[in-house]
Design a protein around this motif. Structure first.
Motif, short mmCIF file in Angstrom:
data_model
loop_
_atom_site.label_atom_id
_atom_site.label_comp_id
_atom_site.label_asym_id
_atom_site.label_seq_id
_atom_site.Cartn_x
_atom_site.Cartn_y
_atom_site.Cartn_z
N LEU A 233 6.74 -7.70 4.45
CA LEU A 233 8.14 -8.11 4.59
C LEU A 233 9.05 -6.89 4.57
O LEU A 233 8.93 -6.04 3.68
N GLU A 234 9.97 -6.85 5.52
CA GLU A 234 10.93 -5.73 5.56
C GLU A 234 12.35 -6.26 5.43
O GLU A 234 12.86 -6.93 6.32
N ASP A 255 -3.77 -13.02 1.68
CA ASP A 255 -4.44 -12.24 0.64
C ASP A 255 -3.48 -11.39 -0.18
O ASP A 255 -3.70 -11.19 -1.37
N ARG A 256 -2.45 -10.88 0.45
CA ARG A 256 -1.47 -10.09 -0.29
C ARG A 256 -0.13 -10.14 0.42
O ARG A 256 -0.07 -10.15 1.66
N VAL A 257 0.94 -10.15 -0.37
CA VAL A 257 2.30 -10.03 0.16
C VAL A 257 2.85 -8.69 -0.30
O VAL A 257 2.82 -8.36 -1.50
N THR A 258 3.34 -7.91 0.64
CA THR A 258 3.98 -6.63 0.32
C THR A 258 5.40 -6.64 0.86
O THR A 258 5.71 -7.35 1.83
N GLY A 286 5.38 -3.88 -3.96
CA GLY A 286 6.56 -3.23 -3.42
C GLY A 286 6.28 -1.79 -3.04
O GLY A 286 5.59 -1.06 -3.77
N TYR A 287 6.84 -1.36 -1.89
CA TYR A 287 6.62 0.00 -1.38
C TYR A 287 7.96 0.62 -1.00
O TYR A 287 8.79 -0.03 -0.35
N LEU A 334 3.74 -8.36 10.20
CA LEU A 334 5.04 -7.81 9.81
C LEU A 334 6.15 -8.83 10.11
O LEU A 334 6.22 -9.36 11.22
N ILE A 335 7.02 -9.06 9.12
CA ILE A 335 8.17 -9.96 9.27
C ILE A 335 9.43 -9.18 8.94
O ILE A 335 9.53 -8.56 7.87
#
Length: 390
Positions: A233-234, A255-258, A286-287, A334-335
């Motif tokens: 997510l951006e 499997d994972r949300v970033t 979070g990145y 990617l969203i």
């Protein structure tokens, strides 16, 4: 001797005689008959229990004595007012007739609109002043999962006093809190409204430590049977959208949300409520720099799949309808954020772009989907293709 011909005429005369003392003009008894009376302006109010100014002549009554006269006056007044009071007022007098209302509706009325005289006297709610780093989680599912998952330090549970606290869902939250040694305090609905800033709390609020994005990167997909799919997510800024996305991602098997840490909303209690508690179970990574993450994953053999609206012009990247796409290797979906979509930096790293085809010719201004709805559709399409290629 005066006999008023109409109520309007009577009221006009009363304004003139308003300051005169109450006294009989004439009292003649022929047998047991009484004449008319002049009265003060206080008779304009229905709560005044004296004689009404409209009294019919030749009204039969028992021999006049002081107490009997008062009883007669009350009786006459009540009959006249019964004819003159509005229909709505008479309808309100039947408020006690509850046998026509279902028990479920009566219960809701008692919970949401209790009578002032029936409101229980409850202890004033007190948030622990020492727990300055705590926040208020609200709603049945978020509070229950916050208690059971152990990702938060839980301090106190607040429960709405009254019949609603006897619901099975509320009792389950209370039992879980008591099992874990968490203090349970009964408070008023107003207290819970204040704690949750007027949002839907369903009768429970939980004082607990906040949740944050996970910043330590750990590999959570070793030895998987399925091809891993991560949701990236951006710039999702609306907590309701983020909560709905987390709920769909958890339900469908991501499997994972970033997420990007910049220009994104925090993991707040609003997000937890919108996710129906999925945020309490599903850790969100979070990145600071999503570009570095994507480049790393490409070197590990992952494919980067972006998303665009229907009819978007991306000449250098192929655009595929989501229903035609098949997952054959580990995938990052990617969203982009509300309004702007994916940034050019992330679009340049995508190998494929997916779109959701519209079912009709669209009017300008409503040619796109809400980001959480679009994410749910895309995830269902991708994860269904993953299952079909097992």
């Amino acid at each position: 001797m005066l006999v008023f011909t109409s109520a309007a005429h009577q009221l006009r005369l009363l304004h003139v005689w308003g300051r005169r003392a109450y006294k009989p003009v004439s009292v003649s008894r022929v047998g047991s008959q009484f004449a008319s009376y002049h009265v003060t302006a206080s008779l304009l109010h229905p709560e005044d229990r004296r004689i009404n100014p409209v009294v019919r002549k030749q009204h039969r009554h028992k021999p006049a004595v002081p107490d009997g006269r008062r009883d007669h006056e009350r009786s006459v007044q009540s009959k006249v007012w019964k004819k003159e009071i509005p229909l709505l007022q008479r309808t309100n007098q039947r408020k006690g007739d509850n046998h026509k209302v279902s028990s479920e509706l009566r219960k809701l009325c008692l919970e949401d609109f209790p009578a002032d005289t029936e409101r229980p006297v409850t202890q004033r709610s007190t948030l622990d002043s020492k727990a300055e780093s705590h926040e208020i989680v609200f709603g049945i599912a978020p509070c229950l999962l916050a208690l059971t998952q152990g990702r938060r330090n839980v301090h106190k549970l607040f429960v709405k006093d009254g019949e609603s606290s006897h619901r099975a869902s509320v009792l389950r939250v209370c039992e879980e809190a008591l099992r874990r040694g968490v203090q349970v305090q009964r408070v008023t609905k107003k207290d819970l409204d204040r704690m949750s800033s007027g949002r839907v709390h369903q009768g429970v609020c939980l004082q607990a430590s906040p949740l944050s994005y996970i910043t330590e990167d750990t590999d959570s997909t070793p030895n998987r049977r399925d091809t891993p799919v991560w949701l990236v997510l951006e710039g999702i800024q609306d907590p309701m959208n983020l909560g709905a996305i987390l709920r769909s991602a958890y339900f469908l098997g991501v499997d994972r949300v970033t997420s990007s840490l910049r220009h994104s909303c925090p993991l707040s209690p609003v997000v937890s409520k919108a996710s129906s508690g999925a945020m309490e179970v599903f850790g969100v990574y979070g990145y600071e720099n999503l570009e570095d993450l994507l480049k790393l994953k490409v070197t590990q053999g992952w494919q980067v799949v972006g998303t665009v609206g229907a009819g978007a012009d991306q000449p250098q990247i192929g655009v595929t309808q989501c229903s035609d796409f098949q997952i054959t290797r580990p995938t990052l979906l990617l969203i982009g954020g509300e309004g702007e979509g994916l940034s050019q930096e992330l679009l340049s790293l995508c190998q494929t772009l997916l779109t959701i085809p519209a079912g009709r010719d669209l009017i300008p201004g409503i040619e796109s989907l809400n980001v959480s709805v679009a994410t749910g559709i895309l995830l269902h399409s991708l994860l269904f293709s993953r299952r079909s290629t097992r």
